[in-house]
Scaffold this motif. Structure first.
Motif, PDB file in Angstrom:
ATOM      1  N   UNK A 198      12.063  -2.237 -10.254  1.00  0.00           N
ATOM      2  CA  UNK A 198      11.075  -1.422 -10.932  1.00  0.00           C
ATOM      3  C   UNK A 198       9.678  -1.989 -10.709  1.00  0.00           C
ATOM      4  N   UNK A 199       8.681  -1.255 -11.182  1.00  0.00           N
ATOM      5  CA  UNK A 199       7.290  -1.650 -10.974  1.00  0.00           C
ATOM      6  C   UNK A 199       6.941  -2.864 -11.822  1.00  0.00           C
ATOM      7  N   UNK A 200       6.272  -3.856 -11.190  1.00  0.00           N
ATOM      8  CA  UNK A 200       5.804  -5.030 -11.906  1.00  0.00           C
ATOM      9  C   UNK A 200       6.855  -6.079 -12.188  1.00  0.00           C
ATOM     10  N   UNK A 201       8.012  -6.027 -11.554  1.00  0.00           N
ATOM     11  CA  UNK A 201       9.061  -7.025 -11.803  1.00  0.00           C
ATOM     12  C   UNK A 201       8.889  -8.285 -10.957  1.00  0.00           C
ATOM     13  N   UNK A 202       8.003  -8.280  -9.971  1.00  0.00           N
ATOM     14  CA  UNK A 202       7.768  -9.467  -9.151  1.00  0.00           C
ATOM     15  C   UNK A 202       8.508  -9.464  -7.832  1.00  0.00           C
ATOM     16  N   UNK A 203       8.727  -8.306  -7.239  1.00  0.00           N
ATOM     17  CA  UNK A 203       9.467  -8.218  -5.971  1.00  0.00           C
ATOM     18  C   UNK A 203       8.705  -8.912  -4.842  1.00  0.00           C
ATOM     19  N   UNK A 204       7.436  -8.601  -4.668  1.00  0.00           N
ATOM     20  CA  UNK A 204       6.657  -9.186  -3.569  1.00  0.00           C
ATOM     21  C   UNK A 204       6.501 -10.687  -3.732  1.00  0.00           C
ATOM     22  N   UNK A 226       0.932  -9.569  -3.609  1.00  0.00           N
ATOM     23  CA  UNK A 226       1.337  -9.325  -4.989  1.00  0.00           C
ATOM     24  C   UNK A 226       0.265  -8.514  -5.705  1.00  0.00           C
ATOM     25  N   UNK A 227       0.589  -8.085  -6.906  1.00  0.00           N
ATOM     26  CA  UNK A 227      -0.365  -7.294  -7.684  1.00  0.00           C
ATOM     27  C   UNK A 227      -1.570  -8.146  -8.062  1.00  0.00           C
ATOM     28  N   UNK A 228      -2.738  -7.606  -7.808  1.00  0.00           N
ATOM     29  CA  UNK A 228      -3.964  -8.271  -8.246  1.00  0.00           C
ATOM     30  C   UNK A 228      -4.205  -7.972  -9.725  1.00  0.00           C
ATOM     31  N   UNK A 229      -5.145  -8.694 -10.296  1.00  0.00           N
ATOM     32  CA  UNK A 229      -5.437  -8.485 -11.716  1.00  0.00           C
ATOM     33  C   UNK A 229      -5.983  -7.083 -11.973  1.00  0.00           C
ATOM     34  N   UNK A 230      -6.754  -6.564 -11.051  1.00  0.00           N
ATOM     35  CA  UNK A 230      -7.294  -5.211 -11.224  1.00  0.00           C
ATOM     36  C   UNK A 230      -6.185  -4.164 -11.207  1.00  0.00           C
ATOM     37  N   UNK A 231      -5.210  -4.331 -10.293  1.00  0.00           N
ATOM     38  CA  UNK A 231      -4.101  -3.374 -10.227  1.00  0.00           C
ATOM     39  C   UNK A 231      -3.223  -3.471 -11.473  1.00  0.00           C
ATOM     40  N   UNK A 232      -3.057  -4.676 -11.991  1.00  0.00           N
ATOM     41  CA  UNK A 232      -2.268  -4.832 -13.208  1.00  0.00           C
ATOM     42  C   UNK A 232      -2.946  -4.145 -14.398  1.00  0.00           C
ATOM     43  N   UNK A 233      -4.262  -4.227 -14.459  1.00  0.00           N
ATOM     44  CA  UNK A 233      -4.973  -3.629 -15.593  1.00  0.00           C
ATOM     45  C   UNK A 233      -4.887  -2.105 -15.595  1.00  0.00           C
ATOM     46  N   UNK A 236      -1.101  -0.073 -11.710  1.00  0.00           N
ATOM     47  CA  UNK A 236      -0.844   0.473 -10.383  1.00  0.00           C
ATOM     48  C   UNK A 236       0.197  -0.331  -9.632  1.00  0.00           C
ATOM     49  N   UNK A 237       0.586   0.162  -8.488  1.00  0.00           N
ATOM     50  CA  UNK A 237       1.559  -0.530  -7.623  1.00  0.00           C
ATOM     51  C   UNK A 237       0.851  -1.053  -6.384  1.00  0.00           C
ATOM     52  N   UNK A 238       1.238  -2.240  -5.949  1.00  0.00           N
ATOM     53  CA  UNK A 238       0.618  -2.872  -4.787  1.00  0.00           C
ATOM     54  C   UNK A 238       1.312  -2.452  -3.495  1.00  0.00           C
ATOM     55  N   UNK A 239       2.632  -2.463  -3.480  1.00  0.00           N
ATOM     56  CA  UNK A 239       3.396  -2.157  -2.258  1.00  0.00           C
ATOM     57  C   UNK A 239       3.627  -0.657  -2.144  1.00  0.00           C
ATOM     58  N   UNK A 240       3.649  -0.195  -0.904  1.00  0.00           N
ATOM     59  CA  UNK A 240       3.947   1.210  -0.618  1.00  0.00           C
ATOM     60  C   UNK A 240       4.771   1.262   0.656  1.00  0.00           C
ATOM     61  N   UNK A 241       5.793   2.090   0.644  1.00  0.00           N
ATOM     62  CA  UNK A 241       6.677   2.163   1.803  1.00  0.00           C
ATOM     63  C   UNK A 241       7.564   0.934   1.885  1.00  0.00           C
ATOM     64  N   UNK A 242       7.777   0.425   3.109  1.00  0.00           N
ATOM     65  CA  UNK A 242       8.591  -0.764   3.361  1.00  0.00           C
ATOM     66  C   UNK A 242       7.779  -1.709   4.227  1.00  0.00           C
ATOM     67  N   UNK A 243       7.632  -2.960   3.788  1.00  0.00           N
ATOM     68  CA  UNK A 243       6.930  -3.999   4.531  1.00  0.00           C
ATOM     69  C   UNK A 243       7.937  -4.902   5.226  1.00  0.00           C
ATOM     70  N   UNK A 244       7.546  -5.394   6.413  1.00  0.00           N
ATOM     71  CA  UNK A 244       8.437  -6.165   7.289  1.00  0.00           C
ATOM     72  C   UNK A 244       7.842  -7.542   7.521  1.00  0.00           C
ATOM     73  N   UNK A 245       8.710  -8.563   7.467  1.00  0.00           N
ATOM     74  CA  UNK A 245       8.305  -9.932   7.816  1.00  0.00           C
ATOM     75  C   UNK A 245       9.539 -10.663   8.337  1.00  0.00           C
ATOM     76  N   UNK A 246       9.375 -11.402   9.459  1.00  0.00           N
ATOM     77  CA  UNK A 246      10.462 -12.175  10.042  1.00  0.00           C
ATOM     78  C   UNK A 246      10.020 -13.625  10.178  1.00  0.00           C
TER      79      UNK A 246
END
Length: 504
Positions: A198-204, A226-233, A236-246
């Protein structure tokens, strides 16, 4: 007078006949220095019987002696070489492009396997093997005498390129991106880890700590933002779609946008964004996006982490079961194998699922409460085919040293992480308990530190079994193409379309 007159011509005539006879019959080899048929193996100074040659103008020239090497003196017919003798022979080795193996005739064709390997090496291709095997093979070919470009050889020995930040695999418009292809290789030893929540659970934040960052670093430098302080206030959500990292250990991490996100729904309503024609209501579109992403992860990942920040939300488990029901079927090698077996579930692929309790409180680390949490998850996931037990254990991490393995009767893949905060007096002050009684002793929290728990969780995630995703063993590049086909089938799934019509 007459006698003397006759004797002189006779003496001169006799001398001329001797010289002529000597020129016609040179005698033993070596006596005539000026003859064309002399043999250079003999010294032309003396006769074989020991008698001396008659003195004359021809013997005053200095003789030239040409000797053969010791190994060739037994061969009188061998030609004399003016080149000095070499201790080691010179071997001329041809390259693979010029023909067959060294030492063979040009008309002899090489074997089929060696010709195919040489052709692949000239084209810069390699068979499907792990990275370290490809590097050893390149070194072996160079040592065996094959022509290998030193620049190409150094490139093969270089470590994989390290990513500095995550990139998009699926953008916010739910379209597939090809930018991740340049970071993938032709090797099969890989692990794919995805996350939902869910939103804001700390996935990133959790995915950044598992992949490339440490808790001591600044969160603005994390590979997954991760969510910035402005987005938390503004919620809002920081991530959109699917992000990739290897990572350089060849572990692929997939961070996703929040499921059932109210901020995405608010953005659709307030900005009057046009919905796809198959969706009538915004909340239906948001739920179908979440189901598409979750069903996609259930098909292309080895491990899927479900992150919650409180225990527990029944709607999340209902959502997981719906995504499992709508998951696309695993492609098989032949349809006859499924029909003959009669069991479709045996050929279906299901990943390992891990439930992460993030921002856990101190009382949740109590063994009695931990046991209740395991029993609740086991009952909620009893009818699921997802692998939710048997691969991760908090008891193996020495977090509860006094508990035996049989304390948890039904142990599921559940892990607890406390609230991420700095060690020391600041954490106790924020918790409201004030400074410790003894300043030289650390404050008691009821659980190990956040850094140690993250390290133990990461070691258990990376040690999970890597099941085969399809009927063939996939390399990293093959996995990318396989994931692209799965995403396209998810978006065009008839089951998902029918489910969206039921919701509207």
């Amino acid at each position: 007078m007459s006698e003397s007159g006759h004797s002189q011509p006779g003496m001169y005539g006799q001398g001329r006949r001797r010289r002529r006879r000597r020129e016609r019959d040179p005698g033993p080899p070596g006596q005539n220095l000026s003859g064309p048929s002399r043999d250079r193996d003999y010294v032309p100074r003396e006769r074989r019987d020991g008698s001396e040659e008659p003195t004359g103008p021809l013997l005053q020239k200095t003789p030239i002696i040409l000797a053969k090497p010791p190994g060739e003196r037994s061969k009188p017919s061998a030609p004399v070489s003016v080149t000095p003798a070499l201790e080691k022979p010179i071997m001329l080795i041809k390259t693979r492009e010029e023909g067959g193996k060294p030492g063979t005739a040009p008309d002899v064709a090489p074997s089929t396997s060696s010709a195919g390997t040489a052709k692949l090496e000239r084209e810069g291709q390699r068979p499907t093997q792990p990275v370290y095997q490809i590097q050893n093979r390149g070194m072996g070919s160079a040592a065996s005498g094959g022509a290998v470009d030193p620049v190409i050889g150094q490139t093969k020995l270089l470590p994989p390129e390290k990513m500095k930040h995550s990139i998009k695999l699926v953008d916010d418009q739910m379209n597939w991106c090809d930018s991740a292809m340049e970071y993938l290789r032709d090797q099969t030893d890989m692990l794919v880890v995805g996350v939902i929540g869910l939103q804001g659970t700390g996935k990133s934040t959790v995915m950044s700590l598992l992949s490339a960052n440490s808790p001591e670093e600044d969160q603005r430098a994390y590979v997954f933002r991760a969510q910035s302080q402005e987005i938390k206030e503004r919620a809002g959500n920081q991530s959109s779609g699917i992000d990739f990292y290897i990572t350089q250990e060849r572990v692929i991490f997939l961070d996703t946008q929040p499921i059932l996100s109210p901020s995405i729904l608010d953005h659709l309503i307030n900005n009057d964004r046009k919905l796809p024609p198959e969706y009538n209501l915004p909340h239906t579109y948001v739920e179908m996006q979440s189901l598409q992403i979750t069903a996609f992860l259930f098909t292309v990942c080895h491990v899927v982490i479900v992150i919650q920040d409180w225990f527990t939300d029944i709607n999340v488990y209902r959502f997981l079961q719906t995504a499992e029901m709508l998951k696309p079927s695993t492609p098989s090698a032949s349809h006859d194998s499924i029909g003959s077996s009669g069991v479709d579930d045996a050929s279906e692929y299901y990943p390992h699922i891990v439930f992460m309790q993030n921002k856990a409180r101190r009382e949740e680390f109590c063994p009695r409460n931990l046991k209740k949490m395991h029993m609740a998850v086991d009952k909620l996931m009893a009818h699921s085919h997802l692998k939710y037990k048997g691969t991760l254990s908090m008891l193996d991490c020495n977090i509860f040293p006094g508990l035996s393995r049989d304390y948890l009767e039904t142990e599921v893949n559940l892990f607890l992480l406390p609230l991420m905060e700095n060690d020391g007096e600041d954490a106790l002050t924020r918790a409201g308990s004030g400074p410790p009684l003894f300043s030289l002793l650390p404050g008691y929290r009821g659980h190990p530190s956040f850094s140690s728990l993250v390290s133990k969780f990461r070691s258990q995630i990376l040690a999970m079994s890597r099941s085969q995703l399809s009927h063939t063993i996939l390399t990293e590049k093959n996995w990318f193409h396989y994931a692209a086909r799965i995403w396209d089938s998810v978006k065009k799934s008839s089951a998902l379309s029918e489910y969206s019509r039921l919701l509207s």
